[in-house]
Design an enzyme around this catalytic site. Structure first.
Site, PDB file in Angstrom:
ATOM      1  N   CYS A  22       1.000  -1.147  -0.008  1.00  0.00           N
ATOM      2  CA  CYS A  22      -0.009   0.001  -0.246  1.00  0.00           C
ATOM      3  C   CYS A  22       0.776   1.070   0.225  1.00  0.00           C
ATOM      4  CB  CYS A  22      -0.760  -0.079   1.368  1.00  0.00           C
ATOM      5  SG  CYS A  22      -1.714  -1.435   1.480  1.00  0.00           S
ATOM      6  N   ARG A  34       4.019   0.729  -6.849  1.00  0.00           N
ATOM      7  CA  ARG A  34       4.039  -0.222  -5.553  1.00  0.00           C
ATOM      8  C   ARG A  34       2.894  -1.194  -5.661  1.00  0.00           C
ATOM      9  NH1 ARG A  34       6.384   1.823  -0.790  1.00  0.00           N
ATOM     10  NH2 ARG A  34       4.807   0.995   0.621  1.00  0.00           N
ATOM     11  N   TRP A  45      -3.055  -2.405  -1.664  1.00  0.00           N
ATOM     12  CA  TRP A  45      -2.625  -3.609  -2.035  1.00  0.00           C
ATOM     13  C   TRP A  45      -3.360  -4.434  -1.307  1.00  0.00           C
ATOM     14  CZ3 TRP A  45      -0.130  -6.119  -6.128  1.00  0.00           C
ATOM     15  CH2 TRP A  45       0.307  -7.132  -6.052  1.00  0.00           C
ATOM     16  N   ASN A  85      -0.822   0.935   6.268  1.00  0.00           N
ATOM     17  CA  ASN A  85       0.146  -0.219   5.367  1.00  0.00           C
ATOM     18  C   ASN A  85       0.788  -1.174   6.204  1.00  0.00           C
ATOM     19  OD1 ASN A  85       1.821  -1.392   3.488  1.00  0.00           O
ATOM     20  ND2 ASN A  85       3.462   0.174   3.440  1.00  0.00           N
ATOM     21  N   GLU A 134      15.307 -22.668 -13.933  1.00  0.00           N
ATOM     22  CA  GLU A 134      15.150 -21.236 -13.563  1.00  0.00           C
ATOM     23  C   GLU A 134      16.473 -20.217 -13.744  1.00  0.00           C
ATOM     24  OE1 GLU A 134      12.472 -19.568 -13.036  1.00  0.00           O
ATOM     25  OE2 GLU A 134      12.996 -17.630 -11.837  1.00  0.00           O
ATOM     26  N   LYS A 155      15.935 -17.029 -16.362  1.00  0.00           N
ATOM     27  CA  LYS A 155      16.435 -15.761 -15.837  1.00  0.00           C
ATOM     28  C   LYS A 155      17.454 -15.107 -16.922  1.00  0.00           C
ATOM     29  CE  LYS A 155      13.862 -14.810 -13.776  1.00  0.00           C
ATOM     30  NZ  LYS A 155      12.836 -16.011 -13.610  1.00  0.00           N
ATOM     31  N   HIS A 189      23.233 -37.818 -22.622  1.00  0.00           N
ATOM     32  CA  HIS A 189      22.215 -38.064 -23.616  1.00  0.00           C
ATOM     33  C   HIS A 189      22.296 -37.119 -24.551  1.00  0.00           C
ATOM     34  CE1 HIS A 189      21.571 -41.517 -21.095  1.00  0.00           C
ATOM     35  NE2 HIS A 189      21.432 -40.860 -20.127  1.00  0.00           N
ATOM     36  N   LYS A 225       4.603  -8.721 -18.212  1.00  0.00           N
ATOM     37  CA  LYS A 225       4.880  -9.316 -16.935  1.00  0.00           C
ATOM     38  C   LYS A 225       3.745 -10.281 -16.808  1.00  0.00           C
ATOM     39  CE  LYS A 225       6.006  -9.762 -12.858  1.00  0.00           C
ATOM     40  NZ  LYS A 225       7.218 -10.476 -12.356  1.00  0.00           N
TER      41      LYS A 225
END
Ligand code: AGP
Length: 615
Positions: free
Chosen positions: A2, A27, A74, A100, A488, A492, A511, A610
């Site tokens: 928030c 935010r 939020w 908040n 991962e 990235k 392999h 996103k």
């Protein structure tokens, strides 16, 4: 998180509040509101959705005042609705508050205040604070706030105004950031610097358990005992754009460095004082959880990698068979595609993992599961998102808004949730007892400090990025629970530096992938001390035997591995099942510095969004 803005001065307050909230939009939020003092009255306005809805509503009014507070919410407790939006009012509508943070003991406080006759209108934890202030209010808002915050457990940054004291704002903090801006015949309070940088560069950073009282002329700060505190005035040197990232060059770096706090938040919310795990919104009874015989996890990208880790952990601890599918592939599974989808066994559970809660492929997979009447649990970072609304139960990751396209803290939060879910299921199925649960939870609670240790000194990783920024391909190798970590790490790197990177199970090298190895190809090998360490060492030696470059992620003080590595990134020693939380952090940082050194747009890489809201 928030956003809070407060103002006391000579300007018309509404434009100052709206401008400040706009600079806090990064935010993340889902509703907004303001409260102002106008001729001895308190006026509030709140809207769900974007700030411009609130702004255009206010433009149609003749509200006018020079003191007020504003908030972007939020959602953490309670759906994003007008009722749940801040500011919240006391029963007499004479005190307005924005907050908040998370009040952990809000339920007990709410029950006690209700017994005393207080009427609540929202589902939020925040509303208890304004009723507590009302309870203690006699003739001083400052004193009432001081009394109220003594009853709070959890985190808060608050700003409060009161009809009877129309020229002042009272603010307080514990665990959530709050600054005071010092202007000429005007003063401000805000969650973060960007909200006030247009007006002043002179700020005071409030510390925990401090209360600030500001009017147009002066600011006083007291500690929780009511004693005056001398505060240093800091001069902000950032420009406004940098300030939105809290002084970081990129959101991604900020979010990588927020990871210890994200895990702390999960500990606060999911583990009680006796180290017992609890999930409040899972909406599955113990009996239902106990009866689960099969789990299918659907997700995309990083969330899919977290799902693979979930598979290892749930199968190992809870003995439940787990399949993990790309959301986009789930629909082609023979048992579903074509003809009548047969109804699933009611002991089957689908877990949809998603940071944004809006990924179209995952929503499509859930629709198919719904068609087969499979119960759906989502692990999600956005309260009230579409995936959450389409689920029977949800486990929120509470990682705060993730702005950088490359997922970091949300991924780590998903992995952390899977670890706790696996242990929880094992306990419910009586596979482990309370003592083992406590031990496993205790090991998890060490993660924030260990992740912090890696983040504190990234100089070697930066050197590695400098050395290899010019290569055009990377291999990432891992085994067992660090096979998904390898995937991962590769994702990235490729998504923000545009270097081709392939993650693969190290056992697969012979392999095929080993054909790629030559003196130009770096292989990042996750080889921490664990059951598969020896096998990883064999893979490393096979690469070295073919002049390949080896960058090892290894357990601190492991000198042996250094003999076969061109570079070793050391991480703290942890239980193998938690190593995936530790080992991914250097890979995030490596990808970040590679992208920076290649001049890529770290937070908004080419071709990517996103949230992929189309199939
Ligand atoms: C991860 O860094 C990427 N941004 C991407 O793979 C992402 O994880 C994927 O699109 C899933 O998004 P979601 O978690 O919001 O569903």
């Amino acid at each position: 998180m928030c956003g809070i803005v407060g103002y006391a001065g000579k300007k018309e307050v509404i434009p100052v509040l709206i401008d400040g909230l706009r600079r806090l939009e990064y935010r993340g939020y889902d509703s907004a509101g303001v409260a102002i003092s106008e001729k001895g009255k308190l006026i509030t306005a709140k809207r769900k959705g974007k700030l411009e809805f609130l702004d255009s509503a206010l433009n149609k009014t003749s509200f006018s005042g020079t003191v007020g507070i504003g908030h972007t919410r939020w959602a953490t407790h309670g759906e994003p609705t007008i009722r749940n939006a801040h500011p919240h009012l006391d029963c007499r509508k004479e005190i307005a508050l924005v907050h908040n943070g998370i009040i952990e003991n809000y339920q007990q406080l709410r029950d006690a205040l209700k017994k005393e006759g207080h009427k609540f209108v929202s589902k939020t934890d925040s509303e208890v604070i304004v009723h507590l202030i009302e309870k203690y209010y006699k003739s001083s808002l400052e004193k009432a706030v001081l009394s109220a915050i003594k009853r709070l457990k959890g985190s808060y940054a608050i700003a409060v105004i009161c009809k009877n004291e129309p020229h002042r704002v009272v603010a307080a903090r514990c665990g959530s950031p709050l600054i005071v801006g010092l202007g000429k015949e005007e003063n401000f309070v805000a969650s973060d610097v960007p909200a006030i940088l247009t007006y002043t560069r002179n700020v005071i950073y409030l510390d925990d358990y401090e209360v600030a009282v500001l009017d147009e002329k002066k600011v006083t700060v007291k500690n929780i005992k009511g004693r005056l505190v001398e505060k240093k005035t800091e001069k902000i040197k950032w420009d406004i754009n940098a300030a939105e990232k809290g002084g970081y060059p990129h959101f991604m770096l900020k979010e990588i460095e927020e990871q210890p706090q994200v895990i702390e938040n999960i500990i606060h919310r999911r583990i009680d004082l006796k180290k017992r795990i609890f999930f409040d919104d899972i909406n599955l009874s113990t009996k239902e959880l106990k009866s689960i015989k099969k789990i299918t996890i659907v997700a995309c990208g990083s969330a899919w990698h977290a799902g693979l880790i979930g598979k290892y952990l749930i199968e190992k601890y809870a003995g439940v068979s787990v399949e993990v599918d790309f959301s986009s592939e789930y629909r082609y599974r023979s048992r579903i595609a074509g003809g009548r989808a047969c109804l699933a066994d009611k002991r089957e559970l689908l877990i949809a993992v998603s940071q944004s809660g809006e990924t179209a492929d995952t929503l499509a997979a859930m629709k198919l599961a719904r068609h087969k009447r499979i119960k759906i649990l989502s692990i999600c970072n956005v309260v009230g998102s579409t995936i959450v609304r389409e689920s029977d139960g949800v486990i929120y990751t509470h990682a705060g808004p993730e702005i950088g396209v490359a997922s970091t803290k949300a991924y780590l939060a998903q992995v952390s949730i899977f670890y706790l879910l696996a242990v929880h299921l094992a306990f419910i199925k009586r596979i482990i007892g309370r003592n083992t649960e406590r031990r496993l939870v205790g090991e998890f609670m060490e993660m924030p400090a260990l992740v912090q240790k890696i983040i504190k000194d990234t100089s070697l990783i930066e050197k590695c990025a400098e050395k290899y920024k010019g290569v055009n391909s990377f291999l990432y190798l891992g085994r067992n629970i660090n096979y998904p970590t390898a995937l991962e790490g590769a994702l990235k790197l490729k998504e923000i530096s545009y270097i081709h990177a392939e993650g693969c199970g190290a056992g697969e090298m012979k392999h095929g992938p080993i054909a790629l190895v030559d003196e130009k190809l770096p292989s990042v090998c996750i080889a921490v001390k664990c059951d598969v360490y020896e096998k990883m060492m064999s893979n490393i030696q096979e690469i070295k035997a073919r002049s390949g470059i080896v960058i090892s992620v290894a357990t601190e003080r492991d000198r042996e591995i250094a003999k076969y590595s061109d570079m070793v990134i050391y991480v703290p020693k942890v239980n193998e099942d938690l190593s995936c939380i530790i080992t991914v952090v250097p890979l995030q940082i490596l990808a970040y510095y590679m992208a920076v050194k290649r001049g890529c747009d770290v937070d908004k890489p080419r071709n990517l969004a996103k949230s992929v809201t189309v199939e």
